[in-house]
Design an enzyme around this catalytic site. Sequence first.
Site, PDB file in Angstrom:
ATOM      1  N   ASP A  23       0.854  -1.198   0.000  1.00  0.00           N
ATOM      2  CA  ASP A  23       0.000   0.000   0.000  1.00  0.00           C
ATOM      3  C   ASP A  23       0.890   1.248   0.000  1.00  0.00           C
ATOM      4  O   ASP A  23       1.492   1.574   1.026  1.00  0.00           O
ATOM      5  CB  ASP A  23      -0.886  -0.078   1.260  1.00  0.00           C
ATOM      6  CG  ASP A  23      -1.590   1.223   1.571  1.00  0.00           C
ATOM      7  OD1 ASP A  23      -1.786   2.040   0.648  1.00  0.00           O
ATOM      8  OD2 ASP A  23      -1.961   1.408   2.756  1.00  0.00           O
ATOM      9  N   ASP A  31      -1.850  -1.239  -3.886  1.00  0.00           N
ATOM     10  CA  ASP A  31      -2.061  -0.502  -5.140  1.00  0.00           C
ATOM     11  C   ASP A  31      -0.900  -0.734  -6.103  1.00  0.00           C
ATOM     12  O   ASP A  31       0.115  -1.353  -5.749  1.00  0.00           O
ATOM     13  CB  ASP A  31      -2.252   0.998  -4.860  1.00  0.00           C
ATOM     14  CG  ASP A  31      -1.192   1.530  -3.922  1.00  0.00           C
ATOM     15  OD1 ASP A  31      -0.012   1.512  -4.327  1.00  0.00           O
ATOM     16  OD2 ASP A  31      -1.522   1.923  -2.777  1.00  0.00           O
ATOM     17  N   ASP A 100      -5.630 -11.005 -15.255  1.00  0.00           N
ATOM     18  CA  ASP A 100      -6.760 -11.899 -15.028  1.00  0.00           C
ATOM     19  C   ASP A 100      -7.858 -11.509 -16.006  1.00  0.00           C
ATOM     20  O   ASP A 100      -8.245 -10.347 -16.071  1.00  0.00           O
ATOM     21  CB  ASP A 100      -7.252 -11.711 -13.585  1.00  0.00           C
ATOM     22  CG  ASP A 100      -7.617 -13.020 -12.935  1.00  0.00           C
ATOM     23  OD1 ASP A 100      -8.317 -13.812 -13.600  1.00  0.00           O
ATOM     24  OD2 ASP A 100      -7.224 -13.255 -11.781  1.00  0.00           O
ATOM     25  N   ASP A 204     -10.291 -16.856 -15.988  1.00  0.00           N
ATOM     26  CA  ASP A 204     -11.103 -17.193 -14.826  1.00  0.00           C
ATOM     27  C   ASP A 204     -12.228 -18.169 -15.196  1.00  0.00           C
ATOM     28  O   ASP A 204     -12.867 -18.011 -16.240  1.00  0.00           O
ATOM     29  CB  ASP A 204     -11.713 -15.865 -14.336  1.00  0.00           C
ATOM     30  CG  ASP A 204     -12.348 -15.954 -12.980  1.00  0.00           C
ATOM     31  OD1 ASP A 204     -11.623 -16.131 -11.999  1.00  0.00           O
ATOM     32  OD2 ASP A 204     -13.591 -15.824 -12.895  1.00  0.00           O
ATOM     33  N   GLU A 270      -8.086 -21.387 -15.879  1.00  0.00           N
ATOM     34  CA  GLU A 270      -8.477 -21.875 -14.554  1.00  0.00           C
ATOM     35  C   GLU A 270      -9.778 -22.633 -14.741  1.00  0.00           C
ATOM     36  O   GLU A 270     -10.798 -22.048 -15.122  1.00  0.00           O
ATOM     37  CB  GLU A 270      -8.718 -20.725 -13.578  1.00  0.00           C
ATOM     38  CG  GLU A 270      -9.057 -21.227 -12.175  1.00  0.00           C
ATOM     39  CD  GLU A 270     -10.213 -20.517 -11.479  1.00  0.00           C
ATOM     40  OE1 GLU A 270     -10.359 -20.675 -10.265  1.00  0.00           O
ATOM     41  OE2 GLU A 270     -11.004 -19.816 -12.140  1.00  0.00           O
ATOM     42  N   HIS A 331      -5.361 -17.510  -4.354  1.00  0.00           N
ATOM     43  CA  HIS A 331      -6.217 -16.672  -3.505  1.00  0.00           C
ATOM     44  C   HIS A 331      -7.542 -17.346  -3.140  1.00  0.00           C
ATOM     45  O   HIS A 331      -8.400 -16.714  -2.527  1.00  0.00           O
ATOM     46  CB  HIS A 331      -6.492 -15.348  -4.229  1.00  0.00           C
ATOM     47  CG  HIS A 331      -7.255 -15.565  -5.510  1.00  0.00           C
ATOM     48  ND1 HIS A 331      -6.723 -16.222  -6.597  1.00  0.00           N
ATOM     49  CD2 HIS A 331      -8.518 -15.265  -5.852  1.00  0.00           C
ATOM     50  CE1 HIS A 331      -7.622 -16.302  -7.552  1.00  0.00           C
ATOM     51  NE2 HIS A 331      -8.726 -15.734  -7.136  1.00  0.00           N
ATOM     52  N   ASP A 332      -7.734 -18.592  -3.564  1.00  0.00           N
ATOM     53  CA  ASP A 332      -8.976 -19.309  -3.243  1.00  0.00           C
ATOM     54  C   ASP A 332      -8.733 -20.494  -2.305  1.00  0.00           C
ATOM     55  O   ASP A 332      -9.689 -21.158  -1.910  1.00  0.00           O
ATOM     56  CB  ASP A 332      -9.611 -19.877  -4.528  1.00  0.00           C
ATOM     57  CG  ASP A 332     -10.055 -18.797  -5.498  1.00  0.00           C
ATOM     58  OD1 ASP A 332     -10.455 -17.709  -5.046  1.00  0.00           O
ATOM     59  OD2 ASP A 332     -10.010 -19.044  -6.722  1.00  0.00           O
TER      60      ASP A 332
HETATM   61  C1  GLC Z   1     -12.358 -17.878  -9.848  1.00  0.00           C
HETATM   62  C2  GLC Z   1     -11.549 -16.957  -8.973  1.00  0.00           C
HETATM   63  C3  GLC Z   1     -12.323 -16.659  -7.729  1.00  0.00           C
HETATM   64  C4  GLC Z   1     -13.590 -15.933  -8.122  1.00  0.00           C
HETATM   65  C5  GLC Z   1     -14.395 -16.758  -9.129  1.00  0.00           C
HETATM   66  C6  GLC Z   1     -15.450 -15.925  -9.797  1.00  0.00           C
HETATM   67  O1  GLC Z   1     -12.502 -19.134  -9.291  1.00  0.00           O
HETATM   68  O2  GLC Z   1     -10.299 -17.535  -8.706  1.00  0.00           O
HETATM   69  O3  GLC Z   1     -11.590 -15.886  -6.819  1.00  0.00           O
HETATM   70  O4  GLC Z   1     -14.376 -15.697  -6.980  1.00  0.00           O
HETATM   71  O5  GLC Z   1     -13.580 -17.285 -10.159  1.00  0.00           O
HETATM   72  O6  GLC Z   1     -14.902 -14.991 -10.680  1.00  0.00           O
END
Ligand code: GLC
Length: 547
Positions: A23, A31, A100, A204, A270, A331-332
């Site tokens: 930050d 940021d 992303d 995604d 993904e 991050h999931d």
């Molecule tokens: C993917 C992302 C996740 C998000 C989901 C919806 O799985 O990694 O963080 O909530 O898609 O976009």
Amino acid sequence: MVNQSKWWQKAVFYQIYPRSFSDSTNNGIGDLQGIINKLDYLEALGIDGIWFSPFFPSPQEDYGYDISDFGSINPEYGTMKDFDDLLKKSHKKGIKIILDLLLNHTSTQHPWFLESKKDRINEKRDWYVWRDGRGKNGKKEPNNWNSMVGGSAWEWSEERKQFYLHQFLTFQPDLNWRNPDVQIAMFNHIRFWLEKGVDGFRLDIIQTLFEDKYFKNNPPSWRFFPSHNSNETMFQKPKYTQFLPETIELCQKLRELVNSYSPERMLVGEAQGNLQMIKPLYGKNNDGLHLSFNFKFGGQSFSASKFRRVLEETELLLEEPYWPCYVFSNHDTERLISRQKDDKEKAKLLAVLLLTIRGTPFIYYGEEIGMLQTKVPKDKQLDPISKIKIWGIPLGFLYGRDGCRTPMQWDDSPINAGFSNDPKIVPWLPIGQNENKNVRNELRDEKSMLTFFKKLLKVRKQNESLQIGQLSISRDSNSNLLIYERSFQKQQLTIFLNFSRKKQNIVTPNKKSKQIFSTKLFEEQKEISGKITLQPYEGLIIESMKK
Ligand code: GLC
């Protein structure tokens, strides 16, 4: 052997969750300028590319995974000038940038959706998947499709008096990819970023782009929770909502689009599902996505044979010229080292596996300092998934994603771990255990996780065998060991991974062998041959010259 290796095959990627990295403005939120300030750190770490979780305008209901404008930067994170600066400075350091890309859905606040939901005659009426309801008053869902996170995938719009589809959360309406105008608009967005010079995209939930055009009901399943072997969940098989042939075709179109740019760009998908489901995303002739994440590492218990099985299965399905892509954390998911109960030796062994196997590795920010999953108290939880209620019980009880998204730990300061410039600023999520897990201390410590990662990344970079060499997995009778070879041109490397807490004896493959890396010894390379003993959880890389 890979004759013409590509940059994305050699690269080690590092995922940054921009809200939590650094930050620079002292508002408790990371940021772009904060990231720019840390580029020297990333260069010294030795990574080759960065994947950024979304930093586009968004109401932040799913922290950026709900986009309201694909073509600009959320002011919270900075400006387009900051982005251009970040791209330029990263490229100058030889670091690639991938963004992303959310093709499946927008936010309900996206101007397209705001218009689309107004009535059934507006210009954007077919940009999302709208459907009449069933039953007397038309308020029963059009069919049985579930969203990936539970409950019906249909949400009623009082304004339009119809249901819209959302394969993820209710505020993430699915775009209608059967509408050519949607394809044109989305492809233009992709071009916009490619023309800026980004090196590729992470796609995604790519498996959900198309749904059955006849809206057939999905068949039932016995599974409630998804797993790494199946995408069945909530008692349903997503036969008509995931991995449709049209989605596979679209991956090929995306490849054509990025192929028209030079230098070469890369697409990594993904998709939740097993490898048999994921492979078609690569295209029939390897002309679809360059890579697709293999999440199976994350789901394995700590056992040599379990990991061997994943590798064998992956090698069988994704043999040359296909290229695997492994990852432990993102991050999931729960952080890697927490899954190993903060056992650093186990985490190091798994890092050696990730960085020496055939495939492109992705590291999640903080993994290099052994950052733990943070216990986020209930009243501080922000993840929308933890707030979903199933049978009246909030899912946060079982699963939440805040704990892996807490601020990067730059130092041991108590309020924000050096995440903000001002040590008094309270960050958007609480910080984790940072007394002995932070960049400043670990940089000074020869035995730290950070020093270990830097050395390992250096060894990978210095040895092409580890990046692009052929892989051959050994069938050693000792079930505690995972052994494989990587070879390229004249070099042959053997990797020994001891998954047991006991010492194990091994024999080096060649009389003239040299140890080039060990998780245990931080000394210089040394000659090594004959019978040797592996320490508990030791990972060892040995070089022997081919005759
Ligand atoms: C993917 C992302 C996740 C998000 C989901 C919806 O799985 O990694 O963080 O909530 O898609 O976009």
